[in-house]
Design a protein around this motif. Structure first.
Motif, short mmCIF file in Angstrom:
data_model
loop_
_atom_site.label_atom_id
_atom_site.label_comp_id
_atom_site.label_asym_id
_atom_site.label_seq_id
_atom_site.Cartn_x
_atom_site.Cartn_y
_atom_site.Cartn_z
N ILE A 271 47.71 69.55 28.51
CA ILE A 271 47.78 69.30 27.07
C ILE A 271 49.22 69.71 26.31
O ILE A 271 49.70 69.23 25.55
CB ILE A 271 46.62 69.73 26.36
CG1 ILE A 271 45.36 68.68 26.58
CG2 ILE A 271 46.86 69.64 24.83
CD1 ILE A 271 44.16 69.49 25.93
N SER A 272 49.40 71.03 26.92
CA SER A 272 50.68 71.89 26.27
C SER A 272 51.93 71.14 26.92
O SER A 272 52.78 70.91 25.92
CB SER A 272 50.46 73.22 26.66
OG SER A 272 51.76 73.96 26.25
N GLU A 273 51.84 70.72 28.17
CA GLU A 273 52.88 70.07 28.83
C GLU A 273 53.35 68.60 28.04
O GLU A 273 54.55 68.18 27.84
CB GLU A 273 52.67 69.70 30.26
CG GLU A 273 53.01 71.09 30.90
CD GLU A 273 52.60 70.79 32.53
OE1 GLU A 273 52.32 69.52 32.74
OE2 GLU A 273 52.48 71.53 33.19
N ARG A 274 52.13 67.94 27.63
CA ARG A 274 52.26 66.45 27.05
C ARG A 274 52.85 66.51 25.42
O ARG A 274 53.44 65.75 25.00
CB ARG A 274 50.87 65.95 27.02
CG ARG A 274 50.61 65.46 28.49
CD ARG A 274 49.40 64.60 28.35
NE ARG A 274 48.19 64.96 27.77
CZ ARG A 274 47.14 65.44 28.39
NH1 ARG A 274 47.26 65.50 29.77
NH2 ARG A 274 46.25 66.04 27.88
#
Length: 135
Positions: free
Chosen positions: A131-134
């Motif tokens: 989620i953090s990467e997206r």
């Protein structure tokens, strides 16, 4: 309270949303409350307390969760959440919770035991990383 010759299980509900906007809209909270309410009602449990927190899953300092766990310990109650990720997506945090001597139920996976919560904790952490990467 006695039901069918046995004690009714006491539960403490914990709800968490990540942002102030989610907390103000109530949409995420209402969904969690409804999920927990249905689970508790269908299993003949008694809600002993409710705690709500607006805090990122990345933050491990959760005053409302701490209060909920204390109420559980003092009253022999079980913590109930709608989904495991409402507790945290941090594996270490979830594993520490597992060791807190408080039973907990996740409505989305109520058959989780001490072994599988460790596995699910790692999956939840990986989900947080993705989620953090997206975003």
């Amino acid at each position: 309270m006695v039901q069918g010759g046995s004690m009714t299980k006491k539960v403490v509900s914990y709800y968490r949303v990540s942002t102030t906007r989610q907390g103000e809209s109530g949409l995420g909270l209402e969904s969690q409350r409804e999920t927990v309410r249905r689970y508790v009602t269908s299993h003949g449990m008694e809600t002993f307390g409710e705690f709500t927190e607006v805090e990122s899953g990345k933050v491990n300092d959760r005053p409302e969760l701490a209060k909920a766990l204390n109420v559980c310990r003092k009253n022999g109650a079980t913590l109930v959440v709608s989904k495991l990720d409402r507790l945290s997506r941090n594996a270490l945090f979830l594993l520490q919770l597992q060791q807190s001597n408080v039973e907990f139920i996740c409505c989305d996976c109520p058959n989780v035991d001490r072994f599988t919560v460790g596995i699910l904790a790692l999956v939840a952490q990986r989900e947080r990383e993705l989620i953090s990467e997206r975003t």
